[in-house]
Write a protein that holds these residues in place. Structure first.
Motif, short mmCIF file in Angstrom:
data_model
loop_
_atom_site.label_atom_id
_atom_site.label_comp_id
_atom_site.label_asym_id
_atom_site.label_seq_id
_atom_site.Cartn_x
_atom_site.Cartn_y
_atom_site.Cartn_z
N SER A 1 -24.18 4.16 19.99
CA SER A 1 -24.93 3.39 18.79
C SER A 1 -23.72 3.89 18.33
O SER A 1 -23.38 3.09 16.73
N LEU A 2 -24.06 5.21 17.85
CA LEU A 2 -23.18 5.92 16.46
C LEU A 2 -21.83 6.07 17.10
O LEU A 2 -21.12 5.93 15.22
N ALA A 3 -20.82 6.44 17.71
CA ALA A 3 -20.07 6.14 18.28
C ALA A 3 -19.59 4.53 17.55
O ALA A 3 -18.33 4.54 17.15
N LEU A 4 -20.47 3.27 17.85
CA LEU A 4 -19.46 2.28 17.34
C LEU A 4 -20.12 1.57 16.01
O LEU A 4 -18.89 1.09 15.75
N GLU A 5 -20.97 2.77 15.86
CA GLU A 5 -21.26 2.91 13.63
C GLU A 5 -20.76 3.46 13.40
O GLU A 5 -20.13 2.98 11.90
#
Length: 222
Positions: free
Chosen positions: A125-129
């Motif tokens: 999720s962090l990578a997408l945000e």
């Protein structure tokens, strides 16, 4: 030095970099574990990496958790992160990354994420945000949270992402990890997949594949 919001263990590289900023990996453990849990994995990673192993914020059964589970869709195999707690942890990790970059002299352009289970879900999720923040991601025995499944951020194209799964994993079935890898493929990330015969844990072959993946990323960044 900035105060780092999350408790953590910092392991500096084996050799100095003088005035040069050094690459780093942020390590995110699974549910019920702590910041020491994945250090045996991190010790196998390239010597030039700073290791910053973060502790999740909430106590759980002698360890810690990033969030509680939303089981409204069914059992554990269909669980999702509790929305508010997930949001809080994502923000705490992002703030801790920023503070650690300043405190430990990390190269902001050479930061990796390595997560297991809840830590893998959080890492994806962090990578997408904020795909520009992280040079590469390792997500082991996790899945892509529904809250982030439809994101298609600029900057994810070509991002190296390793997704590992256990064929015998009864906590997070391999199909959920495969679906995450498929989605990252769809939006243009450079996905490396690994399927392993064990359950919800990191076996020797998986460890070797993770080390080889991280070594290749660190060599390309140098």
């Amino acid at each position: 030095m900035s105060e780092i919001p999350l408790q953590h263990i910092h392991v500096a590289p084996d050799h100095g970099f003088d005035d040069e900023l050094a690459p780093a990996v942020f390590v995110l453990h699974g549910r019920g574990a702590d910041e020491e849990d994945l250090l045996p994995v991190a010790r196998h990673l390239p010597d030039e990496l700073h290791v910053v192993s973060l502790r999740a914020p909430d106590p759980l059964q002698g360890g810690y958790t990033w969030y509680e589970l939303d089981l409204s869709a069914g059992g554990l195999e269909s669980s999702q992160p509790h929305a508010a707690e997930f949001r809080r942890s994502l923000d705490l990790v992002a703030e801790s990354v920023d503070a650690a970059v300043e405190s430990y002299g990390l190269d902001p352009d050479r930061l990796g994420l390595l997560g297991f289970s809840q830590g893998a879900i959080t890492s994806l999720s962090l990578a997408l945000e904020d795909p520009d923040r992280y040079a590469w991601v390792v997500a082991l025995h996790g899945y892509l949270a529904d809250a982030h499944a439809n994101l298609e951020p600029a900057g994810i194209e070509g991002k190296p992402v390793f997704v590992g799964a256990g064929a015998g994993d009864r906590v997070i079935p391999e199909s959920r990890s495969t679906a995450a890898a498929d989605r990252f493929d769809e939006i243009g990330a450079a996905v490396t997949r690994g399927s392993y015969p064990g359950g919800h844990g990191i076996g020797q072959q998986e460890l070797r594949d993770v080390v080889a993946f991280v070594e290749s990323q660190v060599a390309e960044e140098a």
